[in-house]
Design a protein around this motif. Sequence first.
Motif, PDB file in Angstrom:
ATOM      1  N   MET A 163      -4.722 -32.858  56.351  1.00 22.59           N
ATOM      2  CA  MET A 163      -6.223 -33.512  56.142  1.00 22.59           C
ATOM      3  C   MET A 163      -7.033 -32.460  56.028  1.00 22.59           C
ATOM      4  N   ASN A 191     -10.850 -33.361  55.126  1.00 21.84           N
ATOM      5  CA  ASN A 191     -10.843 -34.633  55.860  1.00 21.84           C
ATOM      6  C   ASN A 191     -10.677 -34.053  57.361  1.00 21.84           C
ATOM      7  N   ILE A 225      -9.589 -40.851  63.703  1.00 20.99           N
ATOM      8  CA  ILE A 225     -10.264 -41.821  62.622  1.00 20.99           C
ATOM      9  C   ILE A 225     -10.704 -43.013  62.983  1.00 20.99           C
ATOM     10  N   LEU A 233     -10.804 -42.350  52.409  1.00 24.60           N
ATOM     11  CA  LEU A 233     -10.097 -41.742  53.546  1.00 24.60           C
ATOM     12  C   LEU A 233      -8.761 -42.243  53.854  1.00 24.60           C
ATOM     13  N   GLU A 259      -5.514 -40.069  53.955  1.00 26.30           N
ATOM     14  CA  GLU A 259      -4.559 -40.278  55.280  1.00 26.30           C
ATOM     15  C   GLU A 259      -2.951 -40.523  54.842  1.00 26.30           C
TER      16      GLU A 259
END
Length: 309
Positions: free
Chosen positions: A217, A222, A230, A253, A257
């Motif tokens: 990530m 991210n 998250i 996002l 993920e």
Amino acid sequence: MKEKSTVLLSAALIACLVAGCGVGSGNPREMERPQKGEAVGMAGKQVRDLTVAEEVEVDRAEEKLVEKCMERQGHRYWPAPVASIAERKAGAYVVDDVDWARRYGYGRPFDIAAEEARRSHPSVTYPNALPEQEHIRYSRALDGDFDDVISVELPSGGTTRTPREGCYAEARERLYGDYPTWFRVKKTVTGLTPLYVPRILRDERLVTAVKAWSRCMNESGNPFSSPDEIRQKRESLVKGMNASQAQSAEVKLAVAEAECARKTSLGETARSLEGEYREKTLRDYSEEFATYQQMRMTALSRARNFESR
């Protein structure tokens, strides 16, 4: 149906592995039950859990039975929306279905639809518009009375209670055959998570997989330490955005993920560990688990019979 619970272990601890959210929709999540459709050997018998599609069938049949029960008592009732197969994937510990993530993000469309239903569905607006005494009578017909309850001791401590009567109770009696037994075994089996989730969280296999996922990530721009981070920050990440902007941001996002979860096998690892630890825990509750699955299969058969009439 309304239920009351007193639990001794923080729900937040369980949610951080099982669903990253409370069961805001009330629905059991992927990791609260065995892998769908698999046969599981318990108490010397082969039984299986329902698939997600079969769960939808049972839930729809329950709502129809509630409607018929209310009508017999002179009340109007509109079956509540039943969560779809896609919706029931929302809230998992980690998103690892890239296609689902591209379409739903973290399930915001389902959240919006559920909120709209809570505000405007006739099953909510109709009783709320009734005079006070009629509203009380309606609610008792539907939900029963907490002066007469079924009470179950949870495996992790505490109790949960539900009214013995009412149209929800009647519908479940007709589907499962013995509502008190059904409530007991359901709450026992689905209440096992506090007994094993802490051990999963400490398992080095999960810890290693989460670290690998976090590195992935970070490389994608991210920087999150875990899927749970998250979930905790989800609303703040889209603060100030309109619904469309929030959904677009969450889709981006969630796809990242899911792609990292696939690359690092985090989702597979979490599910495997959940199955391993849950199976060990269930050994002390094999009779309840077998009854739970058998009664669910009975409910599915009866749901299909009701539908064919």
